[in-house]
Design a protein around this motif. Structure first.
Motif, PDB file in Angstrom:
ATOM      1  N   ARG A   1       0.848  -1.188   0.000  1.00  0.00           N
ATOM      2  CA  ARG A   1       0.000   0.000   0.000  1.00  0.00           C
ATOM      3  C   ARG A   1       0.885   1.241   0.000  1.00  0.00           C
ATOM      4  N   ALA A   2       0.928   1.912  -1.116  1.00  0.00           N
ATOM      5  CA  ALA A   2       1.862   3.024  -1.279  1.00  0.00           C
ATOM      6  C   ALA A   2       1.266   4.319  -0.740  1.00  0.00           C
ATOM      7  N   ARG A   3       1.317   4.487   0.555  1.00  0.00           N
ATOM      8  CA  ARG A   3       0.964   5.732   1.216  1.00  0.00           C
ATOM      9  C   ARG A   3       1.907   5.923   2.381  1.00  0.00           C
ATOM     10  N   SER A   4       2.361   7.135   2.561  1.00  0.00           N
ATOM     11  CA  SER A   4       3.357   7.396   3.597  1.00  0.00           C
ATOM     12  C   SER A   4       2.803   7.066   4.982  1.00  0.00           C
ATOM     13  N   PRO A   5       3.378   6.104   5.682  1.00  0.00           N
ATOM     14  CA  PRO A   5       2.867   5.757   7.005  1.00  0.00           C
ATOM     15  C   PRO A   5       3.474   6.658   8.071  1.00  0.00           C
ATOM     16  N   VAL A   6       2.648   7.361   8.787  1.00  0.00           N
ATOM     17  CA  VAL A   6       3.124   8.241   9.842  1.00  0.00           C
ATOM     18  C   VAL A   6       1.903   8.688  10.631  1.00  0.00           C
ATOM     19  N   LEU A   7       2.003   9.782  11.343  1.00  0.00           N
ATOM     20  CA  LEU A   7       0.923  10.255  12.196  1.00  0.00           C
ATOM     21  C   LEU A   7      -0.188  10.889  11.363  1.00  0.00           C
ATOM     22  N   PRO A   8      -1.472  10.508  11.583  1.00  0.00           N
ATOM     23  CA  PRO A   8      -2.563  11.094  10.795  1.00  0.00           C
ATOM     24  C   PRO A   8      -2.634  12.617  10.871  1.00  0.00           C
ATOM     25  N   ALA A   9      -2.228  13.212  11.999  1.00  0.00           N
ATOM     26  CA  ALA A   9      -2.276  14.672  12.128  1.00  0.00           C
ATOM     27  C   ALA A   9      -1.382  15.361  11.105  1.00  0.00           C
ATOM     28  N   LEU A  10      -0.425  14.629  10.563  1.00  0.00           N
ATOM     29  CA  LEU A  10       0.505  15.205   9.598  1.00  0.00           C
ATOM     30  C   LEU A  10       0.078  14.969   8.150  1.00  0.00           C
ATOM     31  N   THR A  11      -1.079  14.350   7.944  1.00  0.00           N
ATOM     32  CA  THR A  11      -1.491  13.935   6.604  1.00  0.00           C
ATOM     33  C   THR A  11      -1.474  15.065   5.575  1.00  0.00           C
ATOM     34  N   PRO A  12      -2.025  16.254   5.867  1.00  0.00           N
ATOM     35  CA  PRO A  12      -1.980  17.303   4.830  1.00  0.00           C
ATOM     36  C   PRO A  12      -0.560  17.665   4.418  1.00  0.00           C
ATOM     37  N   ASP A  13       0.343  17.753   5.382  1.00  0.00           N
ATOM     38  CA  ASP A  13       1.732  18.097   5.057  1.00  0.00           C
ATOM     39  C   ASP A  13       2.411  16.970   4.296  1.00  0.00           C
ATOM     40  N   ILE A  14       2.083  15.740   4.640  1.00  0.00           N
ATOM     41  CA  ILE A  14       2.663  14.594   3.944  1.00  0.00           C
ATOM     42  C   ILE A  14       2.178  14.540   2.496  1.00  0.00           C
ATOM     43  N   ARG A  15       0.887  14.798   2.283  1.00  0.00           N
ATOM     44  CA  ARG A  15       0.364  14.781   0.922  1.00  0.00           C
ATOM     45  C   ARG A  15       1.061  15.840   0.062  1.00  0.00           C
ATOM     46  N   THR A  16       1.294  17.015   0.642  1.00  0.00           N
ATOM     47  CA  THR A  16       2.009  18.069  -0.082  1.00  0.00           C
ATOM     48  C   THR A  16       3.422  17.622  -0.430  1.00  0.00           C
TER      49      THR A  16
END
Length: 259
Positions: free
Chosen positions: A63-78
Motif C-alpha cells: 500500500r503506497a501511502r506514507s505511514p506516519v501520524l494522521p495529524a501530519l497527513t496534509p503536510d505529507i500529501r504536499t
C-alpha cells in the motif's frame, strides 16, 4: 499547518529537500540546524503527545501511502506531490527522526505508583527509598515495548526504505531537582535507544558529546523552557551528523551510520 504552535516547513519553491525531518517538537532545533548548514529540509513535526496517542500508521508493504501520524497527513500529501512519490519514504532521502522518546510523559505513567528503575540513583533520599517500588530492567524493557511498539514499527518501516538516523532528545535541565522522575526519564530513554540499536537502527546521542557522563546539557544549549535545544544546539548536532556522513545525499549511495 501548525500542530504545536510551530508550523511544518518545506524548502522554498524550486528547491527540493535533501532531507526529511520527522518527529516531535525536538526536530525544530534540528531543522534550524539544517538551515544553518544550507541543507534544504522538509520538516514533519507534531507534539510528542500526539505521537503517543496510538494513532501511528504503518501500512502493508504493497500500500503506497506514507505511514506516519494522521495529524501530519496534509503536510505529507504536499510533500508526496513535491517529491513525486506516493510514499515520501520511496524518495530515498535521508531521514532524521525524533520519534519514540518523549520520556517525561512516559516516566509519569511509569512512576505513577511510585516505581523507580533499578538501580536507583545514589542521591535518592532514605525517605524516597521507602516510598519507592523498584522495577527491574526486564520490567522497564517490557513497559517500553508495550508503550512504544508502534513507534518502533514506523522506524523499522522507514529504515527499510531510507537512510535513517534517530536522534535522542536533549538531556536538558528541566526537572533536575526531581530525582526519581529524572532518573526514570534517563533509564527509559536509554532502554528505548538500546531497543532501537538492537533493531539495527542508527542512533545518535548528542548528550554523549555535549555533556559528561550523567550530566545535563548546559543552559547555553537549552531554551528557556529547560527542555528544548536551541538553534545553536541544533546547528551543532547537524554539523556532527554531516561530519559522519549520516546526511550524505541519497543519490551518492554513501552513508555512514551515526555512532
Amino acid at each position: 499547518m501548525a500542530h504545536d504552535g510551530m508550523p511544518n516547513t518545506a524548502p522554498p519553491d524550486g528547491q527540493g529537500p535533501q532531507l526529511i525531518l520527522v518527529g516531535d517538537s525536538h526536530v525544530k532545533a534540528l531543522h534550524a540546524g539544517c538551515m544553518a548548514h544550507g541543507i534544504p529540509a522538509a520538516m514533519l513535526k507534531s507534539g510528542g503527545i500526539h505521537w503517543n496517542a496510538g494513532k501511528i500508521r504503518v501500512f502493508a508493504p504493497r500500500r503506497a501511502r506514507s505511514p506516519v501520524l494522521p495529524a501530519l497527513t496534509p503536510d505529507i500529501r504536499t510533500l508526496e506531490q513535491t517529491l513525486g512519490h506516493s510514499d515520501i519514504f520511496d524518495s530515498g532521502l535521508p531521514v532524521i527522526a525524533s520519534v519514540g522518546f518523549h520520556c517525561g510523559h512516559l516516566a509519569r505513567a511509569f512512576g505513577a505508583e511510585g516505581h523507580i528503575a533499578w538501580p536507583p540513583p545514589e542521591d535518592l533520599s532514605d525517605a524516597e527509598r521507602q516510598e519507592s517500588l523498584f522495577a527491574s530492567g526486564a520490567l522497564v524493557a517490557a513497559f517500553v515495548e508495550n508503550q512504544r511498539a508502534p513507534h518502533f514499527a514506523l522506524l523499522k518501516y522507514i529504515a527499510r526504505k531510507c537512510p535513517l538516523t534517530v536522534i535522542l532528545p536533549p538531556r536538558a535541565p528541566k526537572n533536575e531537582h526531581k530525582i526519581r522522575f529524572r532518573h526514570n526519564i534517563d533509564v527509559l530513554t536509554a532502554t528505548i535507544a538500546e531497543r532501537m540499536r538492537d533493531m539495527g537502527l542508527a542512533v545518535y546521542d548528542p548528550n554523549a558529546e555535549f555533556a559528561g557522563p550523567g550530566e545535563l546539557l548546559p543552559w547555553d544549549w537549552v531554551e528557556e523552557d529547560g527542555f528544548h535545544g536551541t538553534t545553536a544546539y541544533g546547528t551543532e548536532v547537524i554539523g556532527r551528523l554531516v561530519s559522519r556522513g549520516a546526511l550524505a545525499p541519497a543519490q551518492t549511495g554513501t552513508r555512514e551510520p551515526a555512532p
